[in-house]
Design an enzyme around this catalytic site. Structure first.
Site, PDB file in Angstrom:
ATOM      1  N   HIS A 136       0.831  -1.206   0.000  1.00 12.61           N
ATOM      2  CA  HIS A 136       0.000   0.000   0.000  1.00 12.61           C
ATOM      3  C   HIS A 136       0.864   1.253   0.000  1.00 12.61           C
ATOM      4  CE1 HIS A 136      -3.236   2.762   1.325  1.00 12.61           C
ATOM      5  NE2 HIS A 136      -2.281   3.274   2.079  1.00 12.61           N
ATOM      6  N   GLU A 137       1.876   1.291   0.854  1.00 14.48           N
ATOM      7  CA  GLU A 137       2.713   2.487   0.953  1.00 14.48           C
ATOM      8  C   GLU A 137       3.519   2.708  -0.322  1.00 14.48           C
ATOM      9  OE1 GLU A 137       2.254   4.586   3.220  1.00 14.48           O
ATOM     10  OE2 GLU A 137       1.001   3.310   4.484  1.00 14.48           O
TER      11      GLU A 137
END
Length: 266
Positions: free
Chosen positions: A128-129
């Site tokens: 996600h990051e």
């Protein structure tokens, strides 16, 4: 004063006309006012400051574990034009958090391992990051902030002679925050969830673990602000979207789950 405001408005329109709009990895329209090199430089400087001001974990087992998960995901990330290598640092902190900055800088806080209980769940966070970087979300957010600031300046010029100028500006400031910046950030978060699912799936992790992760996050986030005033989707909204995304992915072996061994905790 009105003439000055009119001039500023025309200048903003001129800038937007010259600025090339682009599309994110999911096809969403974006406005990016800064170059990739500028953003990479900002990310590098911010990361160096963080490394100087925050303690870095010296736990070999924890570092090996985080590096194993992160490097597995990075193997499926395409080469980037503005930097050649990714840097991953584990910060010794109870914060339940992780981040990725332009220029290929990834930070993971040891407190995250108390919520991301498996390699697959950690991969969901890391994917996600990294998705934020791949989708130029920092550039997008900074560009939006710059436009919002210009808009407030123009409105301040227009209202400067009004006895209700201060109240109007305060109301406009709240409107910009709630109506432009925060909803946009929620869109970015949802987009990074989609990108993260693809990355962890391609890297050989179990994407279903992303749902388990956010159930854990929901338990750990009692008293969180309402979704309307949050930069993140609510856990329930996020879980439903992730479940839908997982259902559309093909079944593949989860080869990396066993290879990245989570350190034992006391």
């Amino acid at each position: 004063m009105r003439r000055t405001a009119h001039t500023v408005i025309l200048s903003i329109c001129f800038i937007l006309t010259l600025t090339a709009c682009s599309n994110s990895p999911t096809g969403r329209n974006q406005l990016l006012l800064f170059s990739g090199n500028q953003m990479a430089d900002l990310g590098q400087r911010s990361f160096e400051e963080m490394k100087q001001s925050q303690p870095i974990s010296q736990d070999k087992a924890v570092n090996t574990y985080v590096q194993c998960v992160t490097q597995a995901i990075l193997k499926v990330v395409p080469p980037q034009s503005n930097f050649s290598e990714w840097e991953v640092v584990v910060f010794d902190s109870e914060q339940v958090n992780a981040f990725a900055l332009p220029g290929g800088k990834v930070g993971v806080y040891t407190g995250l391992l108390n919520v991301a209980e498996t390699p697959d769940q950690l991969a969901a966070v890391i994917g996600h990051e990294i998705g934020h970087v791949l989708a130029d979300h920092s550039n997008e957010r900074l560009s939006r902030s710059q436009l919002a600031a210009l808009g407030l300046t123009v409105t301040g010029m227009s209202l400067s002679d009004s006895p209700h100028a201060a109240m109007a500006m305060a109301g406009l400031g709240l409107g910009v925050q709630v109506g432009i910046l925060l909803p946009y950030n929620r869109a970015q978060e949802s987009e990074s969830d989609k990108i993260g699912l693809q990355l962890m799936h391609q890297a050989g992790f179990n994407p279903s673990a992303s749902v388990d992760l956010w159930r854990n996050m929901a338990k750990a986030s009692d008293g969180a602000p309402p979704e309307l005033l949050s930069t993140h989707p609510s856990p329930n909204t996020r879980i439903k979207a992730l479940e839908s995304g997982v259902s559309r992915l093909p079944n593949v072996p989860h080869r990396m789950t066993a290879q990245c061994q989570r350190p034992r905790t006391n």
